[in-house]
Design an enzyme around this catalytic site. Sequence first.
Site, PDB file in Angstrom:
ATOM      1  CG  ASP A 122      -2.118  -0.934   1.033  1.00 48.94           C
ATOM      2  OD1 ASP A 122      -2.295  -1.446  -0.085  1.00 48.94           O
ATOM      3  OD2 ASP A 122      -2.860  -1.147   2.012  1.00 48.94           O
ATOM      4  N   GLY A 123       2.022   1.210   0.649  1.00 55.38           N
ATOM      5  CA  GLY A 123       2.906   2.368   0.647  1.00 55.38           C
ATOM      6  C   GLY A 123       3.354   2.747  -0.752  1.00 55.38           C
ATOM      7  NE  ARG A 130       4.782  17.348  28.404  1.00 50.48           N
ATOM      8  CZ  ARG A 130       4.844  18.667  28.601  1.00 50.48           C
ATOM      9  NH1 ARG A 130       5.932  19.331  28.218  1.00 50.48           N
ATOM     10  NH2 ARG A 130       3.856  19.324  29.155  1.00 50.48           N
ATOM     11  CB  SER A 189      -9.004   5.170  10.442  1.00 43.98           C
ATOM     12  OG  SER A 189     -10.289   5.181  11.024  1.00 43.98           O
ATOM     13  CG  PHE A 190      -8.897  -1.555  10.937  1.00 44.72           C
ATOM     14  CD1 PHE A 190     -10.201  -2.001  10.926  1.00 44.72           C
ATOM     15  CD2 PHE A 190      -7.892  -2.435  11.292  1.00 44.72           C
ATOM     16  CE1 PHE A 190     -10.504  -3.314  11.270  1.00 44.72           C
ATOM     17  CE2 PHE A 190      -8.175  -3.744  11.634  1.00 44.72           C
ATOM     18  CZ  PHE A 190      -9.495  -4.186  11.616  1.00 44.72           C
ATOM     19  CB  SER A 191      -4.251   0.551  13.588  1.00 49.38           C
ATOM     20  OG  SER A 191      -3.892  -0.237  12.466  1.00 49.38           O
ATOM     21  CG  ASN A 213      -4.799   5.238   3.146  1.00 49.06           C
ATOM     22  OD1 ASN A 213      -5.745   4.950   2.425  1.00 49.06           O
ATOM     23  ND2 ASN A 213      -3.768   4.441   3.320  1.00 49.06           N
ATOM     24  CG  ASP A 258      -1.028   8.362  22.865  1.00 47.15           C
ATOM     25  OD1 ASP A 258      -0.756   9.137  23.803  1.00 47.15           O
ATOM     26  OD2 ASP A 258      -0.883   7.128  22.944  1.00 47.15           O
TER      27      ASP A 258
END
Length: 342
Positions: A75-76, A160, A193-195, A149, A179
Amino acid sequence: MRRILVFTHTGRQEAIAAAIETCSLLISAGAITVMRRKDHEAMTEAVGTAISPIEILGEDCQIDDVDLGVVLGGDGSVLRAAELVREAPLPLVGVNLGHVGFLAEAERSELAATVDAVVNQTYTVEERMTIEVKVWLDNVCLAETWALNEAAVEKANRERMIEVVIEVDGRPISTFGCDGVVMATPTGSTAYSFSAGGPVVWPDVAALIMVPISAHALFAKPLVVSPDSVMAVEILTRTDAGAVLWCDGRRTIELPPGARVEVTRSSHPVYLARLNTTPFSERLVNKFELPITGWRGPAKEDARRPATTALPVIGPGLQSIEPHHRDEPGIPMVARPEDSSE
């Protein structure tokens, strides 16, 4: 004659070998093969001699002269190719040499069939939504880019969290420490987004997605909004925690406290060539190897038949009732037999 642009991942020997085979198949099929100079040089170094005839993009021809792009990699690699062809616009077909490869249309074992379909134009073209991304600070636009994406606002330092406000259509939704926040397209719903716990959205659904990453908050759920909405993330100034914006994991900019990232639907989509009509649900099952044991599926139309005996809607002893019994108004929904003395 059709001009086919071949992209390959020059850092992987498997990708270079696939490029050599692809060019040979295209030349044998009578197509004009086009490559970027650095891809051609990597392939020549691997073979020990130049494969010809191959045209060099930007020297022998321009991107507007090309009919389709074949991307060899994961995909990259497809995302890198999309950067080059987005303004053309040029359809891309990906041959997966990576792991999941949601953007790829074919596998390495299907390379010959893929080249045949490309040369004979036995494919359809699918339009994929992209997003425009702008970074603002004190009403000054610091940067403007795009993504196929996602655009991800992330903390710059591991130790932090960043403090953010998320916004949709000019109205604040919530403030929390986290995060980061992912703002994705339907295509990107199976990526970062899925991850992060976001929903899987079918590619033909017109929508935008916002997913907080590890938010320290009671309400930090993924949001699915209109494709015409404006999503925004503001970095609060009450801490000096640094943040960074990543678009498709490729383009990045540092975000100072007080920065604002706005995401809208872009008017320039990316086009992906489809070689078959496999439904997205089937691709989802195959890519993630989802268990489907026990599935029976819908009955075939010619096998469907009406019931031989009509099924009762209300069984014996049941009756419809008023919201309140007339002599017991304080007890709602009481069902009882009718008094025969009345």
